[in-house]
Design an enzyme around this catalytic site. Structure first.
Site, mmCIF file in Angstrom:
data_model
loop_
_atom_site.group_PDB
_atom_site.id
_atom_site.type_symbol
_atom_site.label_atom_id
_atom_site.label_comp_id
_atom_site.label_asym_id
_atom_site.label_seq_id
_atom_site.Cartn_x
_atom_site.Cartn_y
_atom_site.Cartn_z
ATOM 1 C CB VAL A 60 65.783 -101.647 52.580
ATOM 2 C CG1 VAL A 60 64.904 -102.155 53.719
ATOM 3 C CG2 VAL A 60 65.646 -100.143 52.437
ATOM 4 C CE LYS A 61 64.139 -102.373 58.455
ATOM 5 N NZ LYS A 61 63.438 -101.254 59.094
#
Length: 469
Positions: free
Chosen positions: A42-43
């Site tokens: 997700v980063k």
């Protein structure tokens, strides 16, 4: 159609229904599977947002250096963006992160400094302090500070939240996620509540982090801060990006539950994902079970699953690591004790003394028809092991070795296991060393029993299909 760079592939990750693990709850449970991002987490979303925000503010010039403290995933997202935009990267991380994460960052061209985990945040050795110091020392560099940088939250307001709203056609009723920097849960939760203020946002926190108690009691309790194994979630600080007003509840999950749920997601749902995913799902199912009376079949729960299992091959997906931390699951009810009870003889093990001669051990092995012995001293301590191979090698080297003592040629002690050990864990001991283990036979007199591979095979063959004795 093609993308101008890998950055065009960030986002629009799929929603996957959780079937077996969620069959006991009355609602639909979906996982937002973020390992589909190019950097595997997700980063990647904030990697773009943080750097482009720095560019817009004139904080970095072309060819400059990106500096950040990261547990690994943010670093990968930043490194991918930096490659596309021509920046150098230096990342600080902690010694609790998996080697796979460090290797990924270096593979993407970043320099990585590993800092100690168990120091205060303001300690000069911490990965926070080290990142800030580097930014002060290196010209044309910027410390992006994902913890307090509002562009972290903005990335999820602009991407993750709208994706969930669109993918569920506005039917989402609950959003559940872990919290570290606070950006994911705060940004996504903020967008969703702007669409429907009735949506419930639940945070999941590891034991040892400050968020859970701070949310429920408004107290930053230093006594609540202690080491935990789960990576990438929880904090020992209160990041500015953690917006508690967006969150409706917080639950806590311990490391063992997290690791076991992570492996169950792979085994039962086919989702090969990371530790923080297991924590988020365990927390979600715990919260849904506790609030089952308020749920119905129309509810749609989305659990954010941040990263890939490939970054935890040496940890969560390594049987030895799981066992050494006490996290292993048992899928059979047969224990070492059951093996001992099944055997035709329950006689204590035949042992050698460290001062016995090799000649006497040869006679004993021949008489008893055995090929190995534990070596136990006068205090009933297991100090080594002796095998016919070791004796043979000694005799080949010197025929006079018959008169030497066992302690001169003995090998490492056989492992000593408790009677309660499950057989699936016993097998790993038998695969190494002499292929046998000792079991404490009588605690009162300090005697032992021995179990070999043939004993294990016999016990498993006699257990029924459910793994019960």
């Amino acid at each position: 159609m093609w993308h101008d760079s890998v950055l065009g592939t960030v986002g629009n990750t799929p929603l996957v229904r959780i079937n077996k693990l969620a069959d006991a709850v009355p609602c639909t449970v979906l996982g937002k599977v973020e390992f589909f991002n190019p950097g595997g987490s997700v980063k990647d979303r904030i990697g773009i947002s943080l750097i482009e925000d720095a560019e817009e503010k004139g904080l970095i010039e072309p060819g400059g250096t990106i500096i950040e403290g990261t547990s690994g995933n943010t670093g990968a997202g930043l490194a991918i963006t930096a490659i596309a935009k021509g920046y150098r990267c230096i990342f600080t991380t902690t010694d609790k992160q998996s080697q796979e994460k460090v290797d990924v960052l270096r593979a993407l061209g970043a320099e990585v400094l590993v800092c100690p985990t168990n120091v205060e945040p303001d300690d000069p050795r911490s990965y926070y302090s080290t990142a800030r110091r580097l930014a002060e020392e290196i010209p044309n560099s910027v410390y992006l500070n994902q913890y307090d940088n509002p562009s972290n939250v903005a990335a999820h307001v602009e991407t993750t939240g709208p994706e969930l709203w669109e993918q569920t056609e506005g039917r989402i009723t609950h959003f559940i996620a872990g919290a570290g920097t606070g950006g994911t849960i705060s940004g996504t939760g903020r967008y969703l509540k702007e669409q429907n203020e009735e949506i419930t946002v639940v945070g999941v926190d590891p034991h040892g982090s400050v968020f859970h108690k701070y949310f429920h009691e408004g107290v930053f309790d230093h006594d609540e801060i202690y080491p935990y194994v789960t990576e990438g979630v929880g904090e020992d600080i209160l990041p500015e990006n953690m917006d508690f007003d967006v969150v409706d509840d917080f639950v806590q999950v311990d490391d063992k539950t997290t690791m076991q749920m992570t492996r169950r997601l792979a085994r039962e749902e086919g989702l090969f994902i990371g530790q923080s995913c297991g924590m988020a799902m365990a927390g979600a199912l715990q919260w849904l079970h506790d609030h089952e009376a308020t749920l119905d079949e129309d509810d749609v729960v989305v659990v954010l699953l941040p990263d890939s299992g490939f970054r935890y091959l040496s940890k969560t997906y390594n049987d030895e690591w799981m066992r050494s931390h006490g996290f292993s699951e048992s899928r059979t009810n047969v224990t070492v004790e059951h093996v001992l009870k099944r055997r035709s003889t329950d006689a204590p093990v035949i042992a050698a003394s460290p001062n016995d001669t090799l000649g006497s051990i040869i006679e004993r092995m021949t008489d008893k028809g055995i090929s190995q012995m534990p070596v136990i001293d006068a205090e009933n301590e297991v100090v080594g092991s002796i095998t016919e191979t070791q004796i043979l090698n000694a005799l080949i080297a010197s025929p006079e070795a018959r008169n030497e003592s066992v302690k001169t040629v003995m090998g490492d002690p056989l492992p000593v296991v408790p009677p309660s050990l499950h057989l699936e864990h016993l097998s790993s001991y038998l695969e190494s060393g002499a292929g046998a283990v000792l079991v404490e036979h009588d605690a009162a007199d300090g005697t032992y029993a021995v179990i070999t591979k043939s004993d294990l095979i016999g016990a498993l063959a006699q257990s029924n299909g459910n793994g019960t004795p």
